[in-house]
Motif scaffolding. Structure first.
Motif, PDB file in Angstrom:
ATOM      1  N   ARG A 408      20.549  20.489-114.101  1.00  0.00           N
ATOM      2  CA  ARG A 408      19.490  20.142-113.133  1.00  0.00           C
ATOM      3  C   ARG A 408      19.898  18.920-112.310  1.00  0.00           C
ATOM      4  NH1 ARG A 408      15.030  22.248-117.283  1.00  0.00           N
ATOM      5  NH2 ARG A 408      14.810  24.284-116.283  1.00  0.00           N
ATOM      6  N   ARG A 409      20.607  17.984-112.926  1.00  0.00           N
ATOM      7  CA  ARG A 409      21.078  16.812-112.207  1.00  0.00           C
ATOM      8  C   ARG A 409      21.975  17.228-111.037  1.00  0.00           C
ATOM      9  NH1 ARG A 409      19.541  13.477-110.051  1.00  0.00           N
ATOM     10  NH2 ARG A 409      18.267  13.109-111.895  1.00  0.00           N
ATOM     11  N   GLU A 410      22.694  18.325-111.212  1.00  0.00           N
ATOM     12  CA  GLU A 410      23.570  18.801-110.133  1.00  0.00           C
ATOM     13  C   GLU A 410      22.850  19.777-109.200  1.00  0.00           C
ATOM     14  OE1 GLU A 410      27.316  20.147-111.793  1.00  0.00           O
ATOM     15  OE2 GLU A 410      27.825  18.131-112.467  1.00  0.00           O
ATOM     16  N   GLY A 411      21.551  19.929-109.405  1.00  0.00           N
ATOM     17  CA  GLY A 411      20.788  20.794-108.508  1.00  0.00           C
ATOM     18  C   GLY A 411      21.007  22.270-108.761  1.00  0.00           C
ATOM     19  N   LEU A 412      21.541  22.598-109.932  1.00  0.00           N
ATOM     20  CA  LEU A 412      21.847  24.000-110.225  1.00  0.00           C
ATOM     21  C   LEU A 412      20.838  24.559-111.235  1.00  0.00           C
ATOM     22  CD1 LEU A 412      25.746  23.705-110.262  1.00  0.00           C
ATOM     23  CD2 LEU A 412      24.301  24.636-108.444  1.00  0.00           C
ATOM     24  N   GLU A 413      19.636  24.815-110.753  1.00  0.00           N
ATOM     25  CA  GLU A 413      18.545  25.273-111.596  1.00  0.00           C
ATOM     26  C   GLU A 413      18.869  26.610-112.279  1.00  0.00           C
ATOM     27  OE1 GLU A 413      15.834  23.792-112.552  1.00  0.00           O
ATOM     28  OE2 GLU A 413      14.880  25.537-113.516  1.00  0.00           O
ATOM     29  N   GLY A 414      19.604  27.462-111.576  1.00  0.00           N
ATOM     30  CA  GLY A 414      19.977  28.755-112.166  1.00  0.00           C
ATOM     31  C   GLY A 414      20.804  28.574-113.426  1.00  0.00           C
ATOM     32  N   HIS A 415      21.666  27.555-113.412  1.00  0.00           N
ATOM     33  CA  HIS A 415      22.460  27.252-114.603  1.00  0.00           C
ATOM     34  C   HIS A 415      21.536  26.846-115.754  1.00  0.00           C
ATOM     35  CE1 HIS A 415      25.767  27.325-111.797  1.00  0.00           C
ATOM     36  NE2 HIS A 415      26.654  26.974-112.706  1.00  0.00           N
ATOM     37  N   ALA A 416      20.574  25.970-115.438  1.00  0.00           N
ATOM     38  CA  ALA A 416      19.643  25.510-116.470  1.00  0.00           C
ATOM     39  C   ALA A 416      18.852  26.685-117.052  1.00  0.00           C
ATOM     40  CB  ALA A 416      18.694  24.460-115.880  1.00  0.00           C
ATOM     41  N   ARG A 417      18.451  27.603-116.173  1.00  0.00           N
ATOM     42  CA  ARG A 417      17.621  28.720-116.651  1.00  0.00           C
ATOM     43  C   ARG A 417      18.388  29.695-117.539  1.00  0.00           C
ATOM     44  NH1 ARG A 417      13.635  29.874-111.493  1.00  0.00           N
ATOM     45  NH2 ARG A 417      12.919  27.707-111.383  1.00  0.00           N
ATOM     46  N   ALA A 418      19.690  29.811-117.304  1.00  0.00           N
ATOM     47  CA  ALA A 418      20.489  30.688-118.174  1.00  0.00           C
ATOM     48  C   ALA A 418      20.447  30.162-119.612  1.00  0.00           C
ATOM     49  CB  ALA A 418      21.930  30.770-117.665  1.00  0.00           C
ATOM     50  N   ILE A 419      20.344  28.850-119.751  1.00  0.00           N
ATOM     51  CA  ILE A 419      20.181  28.260-121.090  1.00  0.00           C
ATOM     52  C   ILE A 419      18.733  28.417-121.553  1.00  0.00           C
ATOM     53  CG2 ILE A 419      20.404  26.136-122.452  1.00  0.00           C
ATOM     54  CD1 ILE A 419      23.080  27.204-121.292  1.00  0.00           C
ATOM     55  N   GLU A 420      17.813  28.074-120.642  1.00  0.00           N
ATOM     56  CA  GLU A 420      16.397  28.036-120.998  1.00  0.00           C
ATOM     57  C   GLU A 420      15.883  29.376-121.496  1.00  0.00           C
ATOM     58  OE1 GLU A 420      12.812  25.610-118.947  1.00  0.00           O
ATOM     59  OE2 GLU A 420      13.662  27.213-117.723  1.00  0.00           O
ATOM     60  N   ILE A 421      16.325  30.438-120.857  1.00  0.00           N
ATOM     61  CA  ILE A 421      15.833  31.768-121.242  1.00  0.00           C
ATOM     62  C   ILE A 421      16.207  32.090-122.691  1.00  0.00           C
ATOM     63  CG2 ILE A 421      17.838  33.141-120.448  1.00  0.00           C
ATOM     64  CD1 ILE A 421      15.802  35.105-119.234  1.00  0.00           C
ATOM     65  N   ARG A 422      17.337  31.547-123.121  1.00  0.00           N
ATOM     66  CA  ARG A 422      17.760  31.765-124.510  1.00  0.00           C
ATOM     67  C   ARG A 422      16.952  30.881-125.462  1.00  0.00           C
ATOM     68  NH1 ARG A 422      22.267  33.089-121.230  1.00  0.00           N
ATOM     69  NH2 ARG A 422      23.704  34.596-122.175  1.00  0.00           N
TER      70      ARG A 422
ATOM     71  N   LYS B 278      17.098  45.232-112.397  1.00  0.00           N
ATOM     72  CA  LYS B 278      15.700  44.842-112.269  1.00  0.00           C
ATOM     73  C   LYS B 278      15.516  43.353-112.612  1.00  0.00           C
ATOM     74  CE  LYS B 278      13.176  48.476-113.317  1.00  0.00           C
ATOM     75  NZ  LYS B 278      12.522  49.468-114.205  1.00  0.00           N
ATOM     76  N   GLU B 279      16.170  42.918-113.687  1.00  0.00           N
ATOM     77  CA  GLU B 279      16.063  41.509-114.121  1.00  0.00           C
ATOM     78  C   GLU B 279      16.634  40.562-113.069  1.00  0.00           C
ATOM     79  OE1 GLU B 279      15.081  39.213-116.359  1.00  0.00           O
ATOM     80  OE2 GLU B 279      13.747  40.702-117.260  1.00  0.00           O
ATOM     81  N   VAL B 280      17.745  40.953-112.467  1.00  0.00           N
ATOM     82  CA  VAL B 280      18.324  40.110-111.410  1.00  0.00           C
ATOM     83  C   VAL B 280      17.302  39.946-110.292  1.00  0.00           C
ATOM     84  CG1 VAL B 280      20.062  40.058-109.554  1.00  0.00           C
ATOM     85  CG2 VAL B 280      20.761  40.587-111.902  1.00  0.00           C
ATOM     86  N   GLN B 281      16.685  41.061-109.878  1.00  0.00           N
ATOM     87  CA  GLN B 281      15.701  41.014-108.824  1.00  0.00           C
ATOM     88  C   GLN B 281      14.558  40.076-109.183  1.00  0.00           C
ATOM     89  OE1 GLN B 281      17.243  42.540-106.567  1.00  0.00           O
ATOM     90  NE2 GLN B 281      15.737  41.750-105.112  1.00  0.00           N
ATOM     91  N   ARG B 282      14.045  40.230-110.417  1.00  0.00           N
ATOM     92  CA  ARG B 282      12.899  39.444-110.868  1.00  0.00           C
ATOM     93  C   ARG B 282      13.236  37.949-110.924  1.00  0.00           C
ATOM     94  NH1 ARG B 282      10.750  37.138-115.005  1.00  0.00           N
ATOM     95  NH2 ARG B 282      12.542  37.426-116.386  1.00  0.00           N
ATOM     96  N   GLN B 283      14.372  37.617-111.556  1.00  0.00           N
ATOM     97  CA  GLN B 283      14.734  36.199-111.718  1.00  0.00           C
ATOM     98  C   GLN B 283      15.135  35.570-110.379  1.00  0.00           C
ATOM     99  OE1 GLN B 283      17.437  35.355-114.969  1.00  0.00           O
ATOM    100  NE2 GLN B 283      16.598  36.999-116.240  1.00  0.00           N
ATOM    101  N   LEU B 284      15.768  36.371-109.550  1.00  0.00           N
ATOM    102  CA  LEU B 284      16.219  35.856-108.247  1.00  0.00           C
ATOM    103  C   LEU B 284      15.035  35.336-107.439  1.00  0.00           C
ATOM    104  CD1 LEU B 284      18.465  35.506-106.123  1.00  0.00           C
ATOM    105  CD2 LEU B 284      18.172  37.895-105.496  1.00  0.00           C
ATOM    106  N   ALA B 285      13.932  36.055-107.483  1.00  0.00           N
ATOM    107  CA  ALA B 285      12.760  35.700-106.678  1.00  0.00           C
ATOM    108  C   ALA B 285      12.226  34.314-107.037  1.00  0.00           C
ATOM    109  CB  ALA B 285      11.664  36.752-106.864  1.00  0.00           C
ATOM    110  N   GLU B 286      12.495  33.865-108.273  1.00  0.00           N
ATOM    111  CA  GLU B 286      11.950  32.578-108.726  1.00  0.00           C
ATOM    112  C   GLU B 286      12.952  31.433-108.640  1.00  0.00           C
ATOM    113  OE1 GLU B 286      10.485  33.067-112.672  1.00  0.00           O
ATOM    114  OE2 GLU B 286       9.199  34.758-112.143  1.00  0.00           O
ATOM    115  N   LEU B 287      14.144  31.709-108.155  1.00  0.00           N
ATOM    116  CA  LEU B 287      15.209  30.704-108.186  1.00  0.00           C
ATOM    117  C   LEU B 287      15.104  29.760-106.981  1.00  0.00           C
ATOM    118  CD1 LEU B 287      17.388  30.641-110.380  1.00  0.00           C
ATOM    119  CD2 LEU B 287      18.951  31.693-108.747  1.00  0.00           C
TER     120      LEU B 287
END
Lengths: 435, 435
Positions: A408-422, B278-287
Motif C-alpha cells: 500500500r505504501r507503494e500505491g499498489l492496492e492490487g498487490h495488497a489485496r492478493a494477500i488480503e483475500i487469502r 468472472k473473478e477477474v471482472q469482479r475484482q477489477l471493478a473494485e481496484l
C-alpha cells in the motif's frame, strides 16, 4: 620498448566499435536472414565467402568429421585431448547445485540452477581459427550441462567448402557434433533467429571480426551473447629476482598476437627494466611474427618504473589487465592485493601460454580494463537461475499484514489485496478494504 | 479476459528500445556530462527536473537522512527492516568462496571471487520510486561485499530538491549513506564517468525510464550495467484444485503495474477458466488502479486453455515468464519440468507479492522471455572472478612440449618460445628452434 615513470603514463585506452557503414551493413544482413532464412544465409555466404552451397550442404557431415582425424598429426590429437581433459577438470570445480532453505514455518525458499538449452559457438575462419578457442568456448557449456551445442564457422573461401581439420578435431574432442559452414553476421543472425536449416539458440559465444561483433550486439536481447573481446593484453609485475629472458619472452608472446595487443612491464628495478628491454630487442629479432610484435611493442608496449612493488600493484589495479604475471619473490604474498586482473599467473614457471592452452582455467578473459567488473568465461556463463518460493499458510498469516503495508505504501492496492483475500479466507483481516 | 486455445496464441512480444530522437538526446547528454562534469550535470538537472542546485547541494546530507525517519510511520520502518532482514538472509546463502585446486606436482589452480569496488544504484523519482526496489538492488551488492554503494535519484521537481522520505529510509535501512539528488541520463553519465562531485562506479543498476535505459546502454563497456527490464509479467498454471479468487487477485496484482504488463492464465479446466474470468471482472471493478489494470488485461491478458498440465508446462517454457505461479495439486511434482521462468511460486499461499516485498529472493527478474538465458539479480551480479595459475617447475617440464605443439599449430611461435626458454634453462629441449 620505452621505459617511463608510471606517474607519467596514461593508462586509458579507447576502443572503437565499428563505423556507421559497418553497422548499417550488419543490420541489413541480420534483417534479411531473419526474414528470408536459408535463402539470405546462402546468398551472403556466396557473396562474402565465395562459396555456393545448397541448404542441405550447410551442415558438416559425420564423414567429414572422421576424415579430419586422418588429416592431422596423431600428436595433435593427443595434445588437444590432454588440454581438453585439463579444461574439463577445472571447469567441473566451478559447478554449483540448486539449493533450498527450509524454514521452521514450512516455507521453502531456493535457487534453481539449470543449464541453457542450446548454445551457438562462433569460430572464425582462416588464420584466426584457433583449436584452443574451440575448447575454451565449448567445454564450459558442456560442463554446465547444455544439451545442444552447435558450432558455426565460415567455409574456406574460393569455392571450397571445407573446414580446417584442426578445428574439426578440436570440436569433436570437445564433443560438438552439430557444425555448420557459415560465418560472418549472417551466421550470427541464423543462430539468433533460426532458419530452415539451423534451429535458434539461447546464447551465442566465440570471437569474430568486427562484423561478427556488431551482429552479436544487434541480436542481443533475442539471445544472450558473451562479451566482445578487445585486443589481448599482458602486464608483468617483476622485481630483480625475475628472469629477464623469461619476462621478455612472455611479453612478446602477447605482442605477437596482434598489432593492437599490449604488453606492459611494471618493475621497481631500473636494472631489471634495462635488462628486460635488451632481451625484448634480442628475442624480437628472431621471432617469425616480428613485424606484428614490433608494431605492438612500439605502439602499446611500455616498461613502467615504480618506486615500490606496492606502487606497482596500484598501477596494475588501475590497468585491470587481461593477463597478469607476478614475477616477484614470494608472489603468493601479493595475491590478496590484486583487485583487478582477469587471470593471475604466479612465479617463474607460470608463463602465460600455459594458461592459453593447457592448465585448465579459461583463456577467454575480460580485456580493456573490464576485469574491474567482469570475469573469465566459466560454467556460470552457461547456466540460468530461477528463484523458488513455496510460502506456507503459517508464514502468510504471520507476515501478511507487513506485506500489505509495504504494497500500500507503494500505491499498489492490487498487490495488497492478493494477500488480503487469502487472510480473509483464513478468518484474519476481517475488515473489508476501503476503495 | 479472453479465453483462447493455447495453440491459437502467438506467444511472442516485441519490445522497442527508444526512438532515434531519444537516442540522440541521450548521446548528447552523456557526452556533455563526460566532458563538462558537474556543470553539465547541474544544467540538465535544472532543465529536466526544474531544480537549481550547486555542486555542494548534490549530496543528500546525514541530517536529511535522519529527518526522513520522522516523516514516515514507525510501522513502515519496522516493515522495511523486516523485509531487509529476509532479503539479506536469502542472499547470504548465494555467497561463494574463492577456491583452489592443489595438484600433486605442486601446481595450484583456482578461482578468486571478489566484490566489485563501487556500485551505483539508480532509483526513479515520482510514483515509480519503490522502497522495495532500493532493498532489492542494494542488499545483494552489500552481501557480495561491495564496499562503496552509491544511490542517485532525481530531486522532486518544481524547485524543491527533496527526496521521498520512504526512499531515504529504505536506503538507510539497506545501509546506503552516499546519495545524490540527480536523475535521468545525466545521472547515469555521472556514475559512469565521474564528475567533480561524483566518483565513478564499476557497475550501474536499478530501473528507470527510457532515457535512463538508453543511457545505461550508452555507457556499457566503460562500466557494467544490469539488464534493462521490460514490462512486468505473470503466468499462472492452474488446475481445478486452484482458488479462482486467489488466482484472479494475483493476475490483477501484476496487471495493475503498468498498461504494458502481462497476466496470463494457463489451465486445463474450462470451468476454472470461466470462474477465473468472472473473478477477474469482479475484482477489477473494485481496484483503485482499475484503468491501468483493465488496459493491461485488455491488451496482454489472456486465459490459455490446454489439454493437459503437461501441455501447459510446454506453453510456460515457451513463454519463459518473469513470474510463474504453480496453482496446481502437488505443485512440487512439476518443479523439475519448468525449464524457463524467472521466479517460481508454488502453492496457494505463495502469492506473487510475497516475493515482491518480503520472502527474500530478489524481485528483479528477467522479463520478455529472457528467463531462457538470464537470472534474477543476485550476489553473483556484484562479484568478479580472477583465474589463478601457479604452475610448478615439474608441471612445466612434464607438459611443456605439449603446450609448444599446440602453440606452433596455431602459428604462435612466440608462445612456444616462452615455454621453450624455460625448458632450455632446465636442460630440457636442447635443440635451438628453427626460424
Amino acid at each position: 620498448m620505452r621505459i617511463v615513470s608510471a606517474q607519467d603514463y596514461d593508462l586509458r585506452r579507447e576502443v572503437e566499435y565499428g563505423s556507421p557503414e559497418q553497422n548499417a551493413a550488419v543490420k541489413r544482413i541480420v534483417a534479411d536472414v531473419r526474414s528470408e532464412g536459408d535463402r539470405a544465409l546462402l546468398r551472403y555466404t556466396a557473396q562474402f565467402d565465395s562459396t555456393t552451397l545448397e541448404s542441405d550442404e550447410l551442415r558438416v557431415t559425420e564423414e567429414e568429421l572422421q576424415a579430419a582425424y586422418s588429416q592431422v598429426e596423431p600428436s595433435f590429437v593427443k595434445a588437444i585431448a590432454a588440454a581438453a581433459a585439463n579444461i574439463r577438470a577445472f571447469h567441473q570445480k566451478e559447478k554449483r547445485n540448486s539449493w533450498m532453505d527450509l524454514q521452521p514455518d514450512g516455507t521453502l525458499l531456493g535457487q534453481i540452477i539449470r543449464p541453457l538449452k542450446r548454445v551457438g559457438v562462433y569460430v572464425p575462419g582462416g588464420k584466426a581459427a584457433y583449436p584452443s578457442s574451440v575448447l575454451m568456448n565449448v567445454i564450459p557449456a558442456q560442463v554446465a550441462g547444455v544439451p545442444e551445442i552447435v558450432m558455426v564457422t565460415p567455409p574456406a573461401t574460393g569455392g571450397k567448402a571445407g573446414i580446417d581439420p584442426y578445428i574439426l578435431v578440436a570440436a569433436a574432442e570437445a564433443g560438438v557434433r552439430e557444425i555448420y559452414r557459415v560465418g560472418g553476421a549472417q551466421a550470427i543472425a541464423a543462430l539468433a533467429y533460426g532458419t530452415e536449416s539451423i534451429v535458434p539458440v539461447d546464447k551465442i559465444c566465440g570471437p569474430g571480426n568486427i562484423y561478427v561483433a556488431l551482429a552479436k550486439r544487434e541480436v542481443f536481447g533475442a539471445v544472450d551473447i558473451d562479451s566482445i573481446a578487445g585486443p589481448s593484453e599482458i602486464a608483468v609485475l617483476a622485481d630483480d629476482s625475475a628472469d629477464a629472458a623469461f619476462v621478455a619472452a612472455d611479453l612478446l608472446s602477447q605482442a605477437e598476437h596482434d598489432e593492437m595487443a599490449s604488453a606492459i612491464l611494471v618493475t621497481d628495478s631500473a636494472a631489471f627494466a634495462q635488462a628486460c628491454q635488451k632481451e625484448v630487442q634480442r628475442q624480437l629479432a628472431e621471432l617469425p611474427r616480428r613485424a606484428i610484435a614490433a608494431a605492438s611493442i612500439e605502439r602499446y608496449g611500455v616498461i613502467l618504473l615504480v618506486d615500490s612493488l606496492l606502487e606497482g600493484i596500484q598501477v596494475i589495479n588501475r590497468l585491470a589487465p587481461e593477463h597478469l604475471e607476478l614475477m616477484v619473490h614470494e608472489p603468493m604474498s601479493y595475491l590478496s592485493l590484486i583487485e583487478n586482473a582477469g587471470a593471475i599467473f604466479l612465479g617463474p614457471y607460470s608463463s602465460e601460454p600455459v594458461g592459453d592452452y593447457f592448465a585448465g582455467p579459461n583463456h577467454i578473459i575480460p580485456t580493456n580494463g573490464t576485469a574491474r567488473f567482469s570475469s573469465p568465461v566459466d560454467v556460470d556463463d552457461f547456466i540460468k537461475k530461477s528463484s523458488m518460493i513455496y510460502y506456507s499458510k503459517q508464514a502468510l498469516l504471520d507476515n501478511g499484514e507487513t506485506i500489505m503495508e509495504l504494497a500500500r505504501r507503494e500505491g499498489l492496492e492490487g498487490h495488497a489485496r492478493a494477500i488480503e483475500i487469502r487472510l480473509q479466507r483464513e478468518g484474519k483481516a476481517g475488515n473489508a478494504h476501503d476503495n
